[in-house]
Write a protein that holds these residues in place. Sequence first.
Motif, PDB file in Angstrom:
ATOM      1  N   ARG A   1       0.832  -1.210   0.000  1.00  0.00           N
ATOM      2  CA  ARG A   1       0.000   0.000   0.000  1.00  0.00           C
ATOM      3  C   ARG A   1       0.861   1.251   0.000  1.00  0.00           C
ATOM      4  N   ASP A   2       1.901   1.273   0.835  1.00  0.00           N
ATOM      5  CA  ASP A   2       2.776   2.455   0.909  1.00  0.00           C
ATOM      6  C   ASP A   2       4.038   2.050   1.659  1.00  0.00           C
ATOM      7  N   ILE A   3       5.099   1.773   0.917  1.00  0.00           N
ATOM      8  CA  ILE A   3       6.317   1.245   1.542  1.00  0.00           C
ATOM      9  C   ILE A   3       6.967   2.280   2.449  1.00  0.00           C
ATOM     10  N   ARG A   4       6.909   3.559   2.084  1.00  0.00           N
ATOM     11  CA  ARG A   4       7.529   4.585   2.926  1.00  0.00           C
ATOM     12  C   ARG A   4       6.746   4.760   4.225  1.00  0.00           C
ATOM     13  N   ALA A   5       5.433   4.730   4.144  1.00  0.00           N
ATOM     14  CA  ALA A   5       4.625   4.820   5.359  1.00  0.00           C
ATOM     15  C   ALA A   5       4.838   3.592   6.237  1.00  0.00           C
TER      16      ALA A   5
ATOM     17  N   TYR B   1      -2.077   7.555  12.640  1.00  0.00           N
ATOM     18  CA  TYR B   1      -2.490   8.932  12.936  1.00  0.00           C
ATOM     19  C   TYR B   1      -1.355   9.920  12.662  1.00  0.00           C
ATOM     20  N   LEU B   2      -0.163   9.605  13.136  1.00  0.00           N
ATOM     21  CA  LEU B   2       0.977  10.502  12.924  1.00  0.00           C
ATOM     22  C   LEU B   2       1.286  10.661  11.440  1.00  0.00           C
ATOM     23  N   PHE B   3       1.174   9.558  10.701  1.00  0.00           N
ATOM     24  CA  PHE B   3       1.442   9.647   9.263  1.00  0.00           C
ATOM     25  C   PHE B   3       0.396  10.504   8.568  1.00  0.00           C
ATOM     26  N   SER B   4      -0.860  10.387   8.982  1.00  0.00           N
ATOM     27  CA  SER B   4      -1.909  11.215   8.377  1.00  0.00           C
ATOM     28  C   SER B   4      -1.669  12.691   8.673  1.00  0.00           C
TER      29      SER B   4
ATOM     30  N   PHE C   1       7.942   3.996   8.134  1.00  0.00           N
ATOM     31  CA  PHE C   1       7.712   4.952   9.216  1.00  0.00           C
ATOM     32  C   PHE C   1       6.988   4.282  10.388  1.00  0.00           C
ATOM     33  N   ALA C   2       6.022   3.431  10.090  1.00  0.00           N
ATOM     34  CA  ALA C   2       5.170   2.855  11.125  1.00  0.00           C
ATOM     35  C   ALA C   2       5.840   1.720  11.890  1.00  0.00           C
ATOM     36  N   LEU C   3       6.644   0.907  11.220  1.00  0.00           N
ATOM     37  CA  LEU C   3       7.172  -0.307  11.849  1.00  0.00           C
ATOM     38  C   LEU C   3       7.990  -0.021  13.108  1.00  0.00           C
ATOM     39  N   PRO C   4       8.938   0.919  13.091  1.00  0.00           N
ATOM     40  CA  PRO C   4       9.673   1.180  14.344  1.00  0.00           C
ATOM     41  C   PRO C   4       8.778   1.653  15.479  1.00  0.00           C
TER      42      PRO C   4
END
Length: 230
Positions: free
Chosen positions: A107-111, A205-208, A114-117
């Motif tokens: 869906r979005d590799i960059r997001a 939420y932070l990514f949005s 960001f989310a995994l850590p």
Amino acid sequence: MSDTLDTLHGKEDRMHNPMNDNSPPTPQRRSWTSIALAWVMAVAGLWLILFANAVTPIEFNQWGITARSLDGLFPGIVAAPFLHVGIGHLASNTIPLFVLGLVASLRDIRAFAFALPIIVVISGLGAWLLSGSNSITVGASGVVFGLLGYLLGRGVFLRHISDIAIAVFVMVIYGSMLWGVLPTRPYISWQAHLFGFIGGILAAYLFSRMLQRTSETQEWPGALHSHQAT
């Protein structure tokens, strides 16, 4: 003359026939293939670690998250998702980790990066703070619950039709997993599950919010020029 024209038309037909298209794959197709292969290798790596733990005299699980111990905080938070108690433990995590991780990455590799850590750290801290004294938490289930929360959160906060569809899909397939955030079974780290899920929602939420701020920053100069021109 007619034989020559027929031959030329035949070549044109072969050139335009999709079944005979030998053109190289598009960058997007190569990217999807690379991501899928990376997840296959990641899951295979977890099984290799489990095998190595079984055949070597070193007990890998000692590097898991030891509750409220500085020694168990690091490398415990980083190492715990790679460690499992046995075949049944890893088998129960393999398919949901692969499916949810693959969907989130595609869906979005960059997001996802960001989310995994965020998921790993918050899940690990929850287990470290709230688990029983002297307990050691290992397993990728905190990451699995985090990915579930992240994908559901994207549907809520981003509100893109694709993210909503994905959220519905994962809720239908894996929604029953949410019972795992409750302390219903002994020797199962509901703490890692709960905080992993919270970490996934927080990451979405932070990514949005990041996307919203980026959009506002990009639109502001144009709005400013428009105001000055009037």
